[in-house]
Design a protein around this motif. Structure first.
Motif, PDB file in Angstrom:
ATOM      1  N   ARG B 107       0.808  -1.220   0.000  1.00 41.39           N
ATOM      2  CA  ARG B 107       0.000   0.000   0.000  1.00 41.39           C
ATOM      3  C   ARG B 107       0.839   1.267   0.000  1.00 41.39           C
ATOM      4  O   ARG B 107       0.478   2.271  -0.608  1.00 41.39           O
ATOM      5  CB  ARG B 107      -0.905   0.016   1.232  1.00 41.39           C
ATOM      6  CG  ARG B 107      -2.161  -0.785   1.054  1.00 41.39           C
ATOM      7  CD  ARG B 107      -3.189  -0.307   2.047  1.00 41.39           C
ATOM      8  NE  ARG B 107      -4.542  -0.636   1.657  1.00 41.39           N
ATOM      9  CZ  ARG B 107      -5.598  -0.439   2.422  1.00 41.39           C
ATOM     10  NH1 ARG B 107      -5.435   0.069   3.637  1.00 41.39           N
ATOM     11  NH2 ARG B 107      -6.794  -0.741   2.006  1.00 41.39           N
ATOM     12  N   ARG B 149       6.321 -11.251 -18.960  1.00 38.32           N
ATOM     13  CA  ARG B 149       6.168 -10.001 -18.217  1.00 38.32           C
ATOM     14  C   ARG B 149       4.694  -9.661 -17.986  1.00 38.32           C
ATOM     15  O   ARG B 149       4.275  -9.337 -16.876  1.00 38.32           O
ATOM     16  CB  ARG B 149       6.816  -8.850 -18.989  1.00 38.32           C
ATOM     17  CG  ARG B 149       8.130  -8.379 -18.406  1.00 38.32           C
ATOM     18  CD  ARG B 149       8.639  -7.153 -19.154  1.00 38.32           C
ATOM     19  NE  ARG B 149       7.811  -5.987 -19.000  1.00 38.32           N
ATOM     20  CZ  ARG B 149       7.307  -5.273 -20.011  1.00 38.32           C
ATOM     21  NH1 ARG B 149       7.542  -5.635 -21.267  1.00 38.32           N
ATOM     22  NH2 ARG B 149       6.561  -4.212 -19.773  1.00 38.32           N
ATOM     23  N   TYR B 150       3.930  -9.735 -19.072  1.00 38.87           N
ATOM     24  CA  TYR B 150       2.538  -9.318 -18.964  1.00 38.87           C
ATOM     25  C   TYR B 150       1.709 -10.287 -18.127  1.00 38.87           C
ATOM     26  O   TYR B 150       0.854  -9.856 -17.342  1.00 38.87           O
ATOM     27  CB  TYR B 150       1.929  -9.141 -20.360  1.00 38.87           C
ATOM     28  CG  TYR B 150       2.376  -7.884 -21.064  1.00 38.87           C
ATOM     29  CD1 TYR B 150       2.454  -6.672 -20.368  1.00 38.87           C
ATOM     30  CD2 TYR B 150       2.712  -7.876 -22.406  1.00 38.87           C
ATOM     31  CE1 TYR B 150       2.862  -5.509 -21.007  1.00 38.87           C
ATOM     32  CE2 TYR B 150       3.117  -6.718 -23.064  1.00 38.87           C
ATOM     33  CZ  TYR B 150       3.195  -5.533 -22.345  1.00 38.87           C
ATOM     34  OH  TYR B 150       3.591  -4.377 -22.977  1.00 38.87           O
ATOM     35  N   LEU B 151       1.962 -11.567 -18.256  1.00 40.99           N
ATOM     36  CA  LEU B 151       1.211 -12.497 -17.399  1.00 40.99           C
ATOM     37  C   LEU B 151       1.548 -12.253 -15.933  1.00 40.99           C
ATOM     38  O   LEU B 151       0.678 -12.278 -15.062  1.00 40.99           O
ATOM     39  CB  LEU B 151       1.505 -13.954 -17.775  1.00 40.99           C
ATOM     40  CG  LEU B 151       0.792 -15.004 -16.896  1.00 40.99           C
ATOM     41  CD1 LEU B 151      -0.715 -14.727 -16.811  1.00 40.99           C
ATOM     42  CD2 LEU B 151       1.024 -16.423 -17.425  1.00 40.99           C
ATOM     43  N   GLN B 153       2.287  -9.423 -14.624  1.00 38.34           N
ATOM     44  CA  GLN B 153       1.598  -8.214 -14.162  1.00 38.34           C
ATOM     45  C   GLN B 153       0.115  -8.466 -13.924  1.00 38.34           C
ATOM     46  O   GLN B 153      -0.477  -7.944 -12.979  1.00 38.34           O
ATOM     47  CB  GLN B 153       1.794  -7.074 -15.157  1.00 38.34           C
ATOM     48  CG  GLN B 153       3.247  -6.689 -15.410  1.00 38.34           C
ATOM     49  CD  GLN B 153       3.952  -6.083 -14.203  1.00 38.34           C
ATOM     50  OE1 GLN B 153       3.422  -6.096 -13.095  1.00 38.34           O
ATOM     51  NE2 GLN B 153       5.155  -5.574 -14.406  1.00 38.34           N
ATOM     52  N   VAL B 154      -0.490  -9.269 -14.801  1.00 34.05           N
ATOM     53  CA  VAL B 154      -1.896  -9.619 -14.587  1.00 34.05           C
ATOM     54  C   VAL B 154      -2.051 -10.355 -13.260  1.00 34.05           C
ATOM     55  O   VAL B 154      -2.924 -10.038 -12.437  1.00 34.05           O
ATOM     56  CB  VAL B 154      -2.432 -10.494 -15.744  1.00 34.05           C
ATOM     57  CG1 VAL B 154      -3.822 -11.027 -15.414  1.00 34.05           C
ATOM     58  CG2 VAL B 154      -2.480  -9.701 -17.038  1.00 34.05           C
ATOM     59  N   GLY B 157      -1.253  -8.123 -10.206  1.00 32.65           N
ATOM     60  CA  GLY B 157      -2.356  -7.178 -10.065  1.00 32.65           C
ATOM     61  C   GLY B 157      -3.561  -7.826  -9.403  1.00 32.65           C
ATOM     62  O   GLY B 157      -4.160  -7.259  -8.497  1.00 32.65           O
ATOM     63  N   ALA B 158      -3.903  -9.025  -9.861  1.00 29.50           N
ATOM     64  CA  ALA B 158      -5.046  -9.730  -9.287  1.00 29.50           C
ATOM     65  C   ALA B 158      -4.799 -10.102  -7.829  1.00 29.50           C
ATOM     66  O   ALA B 158      -5.719 -10.103  -7.007  1.00 29.50           O
ATOM     67  CB  ALA B 158      -5.348 -10.983 -10.104  1.00 29.50           C
ATOM     68  N   GLY B 161      -4.397  -6.596  -5.668  1.00 28.74           N
ATOM     69  CA  GLY B 161      -5.668  -5.877  -5.657  1.00 28.74           C
ATOM     70  C   GLY B 161      -6.601  -6.334  -4.549  1.00 28.74           C
ATOM     71  O   GLY B 161      -7.471  -5.575  -4.115  1.00 28.74           O
ATOM     72  N   GLU B 164      -7.773  -4.255  -1.528  1.00 25.31           N
ATOM     73  CA  GLU B 164      -8.811  -3.221  -1.566  1.00 25.31           C
ATOM     74  C   GLU B 164     -10.231  -3.777  -1.514  1.00 25.31           C
ATOM     75  O   GLU B 164     -11.179  -3.008  -1.545  1.00 25.31           O
ATOM     76  CB  GLU B 164      -8.642  -2.358  -2.812  1.00 25.31           C
ATOM     77  CG  GLU B 164      -7.266  -1.735  -2.986  1.00 25.31           C
ATOM     78  CD  GLU B 164      -6.758  -1.050  -1.734  1.00 25.31           C
ATOM     79  OE1 GLU B 164      -7.561  -0.474  -0.990  1.00 25.31           O
ATOM     80  OE2 GLU B 164      -5.528  -1.124  -1.475  1.00 25.31           O
ATOM     81  N   TRP B 165     -10.391  -5.093  -1.467  1.00 21.91           N
ATOM     82  CA  TRP B 165     -11.764  -5.606  -1.428  1.00 21.91           C
ATOM     83  C   TRP B 165     -11.936  -6.858  -0.594  1.00 21.91           C
ATOM     84  O   TRP B 165     -13.022  -7.139  -0.107  1.00 21.91           O
ATOM     85  CB  TRP B 165     -12.279  -5.902  -2.845  1.00 21.91           C
ATOM     86  CG  TRP B 165     -11.474  -6.929  -3.586  1.00 21.91           C
ATOM     87  CD1 TRP B 165     -10.410  -6.694  -4.403  1.00 21.91           C
ATOM     88  CD2 TRP B 165     -11.657  -8.344  -3.561  1.00 21.91           C
ATOM     89  NE1 TRP B 165      -9.917  -7.883  -4.897  1.00 21.91           N
ATOM     90  CE2 TRP B 165     -10.673  -8.913  -4.399  1.00 21.91           C
ATOM     91  CE3 TRP B 165     -12.568  -9.202  -2.929  1.00 21.91           C
ATOM     92  CZ2 TRP B 165     -10.557 -10.295  -4.602  1.00 21.91           C
ATOM     93  CZ3 TRP B 165     -12.448 -10.576  -3.137  1.00 21.91           C
ATOM     94  CH2 TRP B 165     -11.449 -11.104  -3.973  1.00 21.91           C
ATOM     95  N   ILE B 180      -8.791 -17.883  -9.862  1.00 24.54           N
ATOM     96  CA  ILE B 180      -7.650 -17.410 -10.642  1.00 24.54           C
ATOM     97  C   ILE B 180      -7.156 -18.520 -11.555  1.00 24.54           C
ATOM     98  O   ILE B 180      -6.870 -18.296 -12.735  1.00 24.54           O
ATOM     99  CB  ILE B 180      -6.521 -16.928  -9.698  1.00 24.54           C
ATOM    100  CG1 ILE B 180      -6.937 -15.625  -9.019  1.00 24.54           C
ATOM    101  CG2 ILE B 180      -5.218 -16.745 -10.475  1.00 24.54           C
ATOM    102  CD1 ILE B 180      -5.875 -15.035  -8.127  1.00 24.54           C
ATOM    103  N   LEU B 184      -7.379 -17.898 -15.331  1.00 29.58           N
ATOM    104  CA  LEU B 184      -6.094 -17.523 -15.919  1.00 29.58           C
ATOM    105  C   LEU B 184      -5.261 -18.678 -16.440  1.00 29.58           C
ATOM    106  O   LEU B 184      -4.488 -18.493 -17.377  1.00 29.58           O
ATOM    107  CB  LEU B 184      -5.276 -16.755 -14.874  1.00 29.58           C
ATOM    108  CG  LEU B 184      -5.015 -15.307 -15.233  1.00 29.58           C
ATOM    109  CD1 LEU B 184      -6.101 -14.437 -14.703  1.00 29.58           C
ATOM    110  CD2 LEU B 184      -3.666 -14.887 -14.722  1.00 29.58           C
TER     111      LEU B 184
END
Lengths: 190, 190
Positions: B107, B149-151, B153-154, B157-158, B161, B164-165, B180, B184
């Motif tokens: 955070r 790299r992109y996987l 980050q996904v 992020g998941a 994240g 926050e919930w 997931i 994914l």
DNA sequence: GTCTATAGACGGATAGAC
DNA sequence: GTCTATCCGTCTATAGAC
């Protein structure tokens, strides 16, 4: 008239500062300096710091929601998957390239005072509902509430997480959006 | 001896406060109160606020990395997909139920002063590398650098994240981890 | 509308007694 | 090791001149 212009300048500068340094470290002195004013003058336009901050963040959600809705309207005959991908692309694009309002909202929300969070509840809920309906349409009527909720969280996490790594000079929004589709939405609901 | 105990108490309390109110709004006065001290006394244990904050966040990364590595060691013959899922579960579990150090790191990192971020670069990089190697093994040698790299980050992020919930009283870590996987990592690299 | 000037609270940090 | 006392800076916010 002049008041409206000044107000907009203040809001834009505040959004930029909030994104960079956060809620607490955005001082009204620094903000005023950036718009060629003195700190006291800001109180002609806003009743308090939290009033100003709430407004910045409210504009943020409303901006993404409007952008996404108008993106969806452009392709009325799109499939559920295409609609999600349109929303993904517009959300990313707004977040990363167009709006300090959106990014400051996402970054600052966890640390903003409770009254500010409460005043943002409705606009946030409205944008949430949009995503839930997109995902419901994609997963189909036989999907459970949890299927929908959790996919939404995976998606939003992957989108908003970009704030911490995405470099517009190196990375491409459409490229990342394509990966999300490949990884997350292979072709049909499972 | 007593110094070590006090030091640990301070760090734990600081982690909790940082997670809740962020870097700037964690005052040393409040922190001291929470461990039954006066503000000045903290300087016997730490040279500065940023020294203390750096230590809290360093412990955070090292804690997840250690937890994940030991989780992986428990199943030496697991498939690449099983290894990712083991890492997902342990990361979530540590983040959401065990450690204010981890959540405060995630955070606060975006808003912490630059020198603090620099001093954390190495530990963060080390944890990053662990995930990259897991994902590389899963996607196979023909995957591009960007795929990996992109996987990553996904996924991250998941995972992050959730801060926050996720509500531990309503949501289940293993449940979310299972989604997931379904969303994914359907079964085979594509 | 924007300024100057300032009130009043609170922040991190230090010195020296115990 | 922890305390008291304090320095000095910065913060939000207000009052009143222009």
């Amino acid at each position: 008239m002049k008041a409206e212009i000044a107000r907009s300048e203040i809001l834009a500068a505040a959004a930029g500062m909030m994104r960079q340094v956060g809620y607490s470290d955005m001082s009204l002195r620094d903000l005023a300096t950036q718009v060629n004013m003195k700190a006291g003058s800001l109180y002609y336009h806003f009743a308090s710091k939290d009033e100003l901050v709430t407004e910045v963040m409210r504009i943020g959600v409303e901006a993404v929601e409007a952008a996404v809705r108008s993106g969806l309207d452009e392709h009325p005959s799109a499939s559920p998957q295409e609609r999600i991908m349109a929303a993904v692309t517009v959300h990313l694009d707004t977040l990363l390239k167009r709006s300090d309002f959106v990014s400051s909202h996402i970054r600052c929300y966890p640390f903003v005072p409770v009254p500010v969070r409460e005043r943002l509840r409705e606009v946030r809920r409205s944008y949430d509902q949009l995503w839930l309906s997109l995902i419901r349409a994609y997963l189909g009527p036989e999907a459970s509430t949890d299927d929908v909720r959790y996919l939404r969280q995976v998606l939003i996490g992957a989108l908003n997480g970009t704030l911490e790594w995405f470099n517009p000079e190196r990375d491409s929004v459409t490229e990342y959006a394509r990966r999300i589709e490949t990884f997350l939405l292979p072709q049909k609901p499972r």
